[in-house]
Design an enzyme around this catalytic site. Structure first.
Site, mmCIF file in Angstrom:
data_model
loop_
_atom_site.group_PDB
_atom_site.id
_atom_site.type_symbol
_atom_site.label_atom_id
_atom_site.label_comp_id
_atom_site.label_asym_id
_atom_site.label_seq_id
_atom_site.Cartn_x
_atom_site.Cartn_y
_atom_site.Cartn_z
ATOM 1 N N HIS A 34 1.190 5.667 5.633
ATOM 2 C CA HIS A 34 0.826 6.068 4.271
ATOM 3 C C HIS A 34 1.005 7.571 4.079
ATOM 4 C CE1 HIS A 34 -1.467 2.325 5.182
ATOM 5 N NE2 HIS A 34 -0.890 1.977 4.035
ATOM 6 N N GLU A 85 -6.640 16.778 10.076
ATOM 7 C CA GLU A 85 -7.482 17.305 11.142
ATOM 8 C C GLU A 85 -8.935 16.907 10.893
ATOM 9 O OE1 GLU A 85 -6.488 18.838 13.836
ATOM 10 O OE2 GLU A 85 -4.368 18.796 13.225
ATOM 11 N N SER A 145 0.800 -1.226 0.000
ATOM 12 C CA SER A 145 0.000 0.000 0.000
ATOM 13 C C SER A 145 0.830 1.271 0.000
ATOM 14 C CB SER A 145 -0.928 0.013 1.221
ATOM 15 O OG SER A 145 -0.178 -0.057 2.421
#
Length: 270
Positions: free
Chosen positions: A228, A212, A42
């Site tokens: 990631h 956020e 990934s």
């Protein structure tokens, strides 16, 4: 290949008219292109719009390669290890597509470390290099050039702000295998942890998928993902890969471009 339409159009516009025009010249140019195949997890994979702004570094790799010479085929898949990628039959179509002179970049490790999962976990001393050899042997049997990559490092800092390694014995296993098999090694674990150290704990939040609450509709509650990348992080990891390809003489200087250029995050699309 994760080029945007804007980037692709600009690339075509830079070609001589004889090459950009339809017909035999265009077909001949396409035939001369080398395909860079990427097998991985990934951290490199192409992402769906529902995952944005999560970005795999394989999506940014085409920005650093001469697009009149190379095409990138990103086969990386979320959640896969060297074992599960192979056991699911995902290596076979890559090998079928390989042509003499193509490159096969192989980066696994994040999910090989999940030894509690029998479908994915491998042992760095035994099964991990055994599975990786299947990729190397398959590429070489077809006249292609395999390249091993250590896993890009996660974002982890101690209380003093020192970047910490997280991959245990797996990077060293790749390094040993590359020496034993005499294949090029791109030590992305080493180069990425050095980059995170230079940037520090706060700046690296903008490289990883830290959001956020309300910042992204895909993650309304926010996110703190230290594995990631957001577009900027993916671009910088792809830059590390391109630099290593040049440093290890896998590619020549004329095969690369933009190694020091700023790449807008907006050029990444999902």
């Amino acid at each position: 290949m994760s080029l945007t339409r804007r980037h692709a159009a600009a690339s075509l516009g830079s070609l001589p008219l004889a090459l950009a025009a339809p017909g035999a010249a265009t077909a001949a140019t396409a035939r001369r292109r080398t395909t860079v195949h990427l097998a991985g997890d990934s951290t490199a994979a192409t992402k769906q719009p529902t995952a944005a702004p999560e970005t795999g570094w394989g999506m940014a790799l085409p920005f650093f390669l001469a697009d009149d010479r190379f095409t990138v085929a990103n086969h990386a898949v979320n959640g896969r290890s060297s074992k599960s990628f192979y056991d699911e039959g995902r290596l076979a179509p890559i090998l079928a597509a390989l042509r003499p002179g193509d490159l096969l970049l192989v980066q696994f490790g994040h999910n090989d470390e999940k030894i509690e999962d029998p479908a994915r976990g491998t042992d760095p001393q035994t099964t991990y290099p055994q599975y990786l050899r299947l990729y190397l042997d398959g590429a070489r049997e077809r006249g292609a050039h395999p390249v091993l990559l250590t896993s890009v490092e996660r974002r982890k800092f101690d209380a003093a702000g020192t970047a910490q390694p997280t991959h245990g014995a797996y990077p060293d296993a790749v390094r040993r295998l590359a020496r034993a098999e005499r294949v090029p090694l791109l030590d992305i674990q080493a180069s990425s942890i050095a980059l995170w150290q230079r940037l520090g704990p706060e700046v690296t939040q903008d490289y990883f998928n830290w959001l956020e609450p309300g910042e992204s509709p895909n993650y309304p509650a926010g996110l703190q993902d230290n594995t990631h990348f957001q577009p900027h992080g993916a671009i910088e990891v792809a830059r590390l890969v391109a630099r290593e390809l040049a440093a290890r003489r896998v590619l020549r200087p004329r095969d690369l471009r933009r190694l020091d250029a700023a790449i807008p995050d907006s050029w990444i699309t999902w």
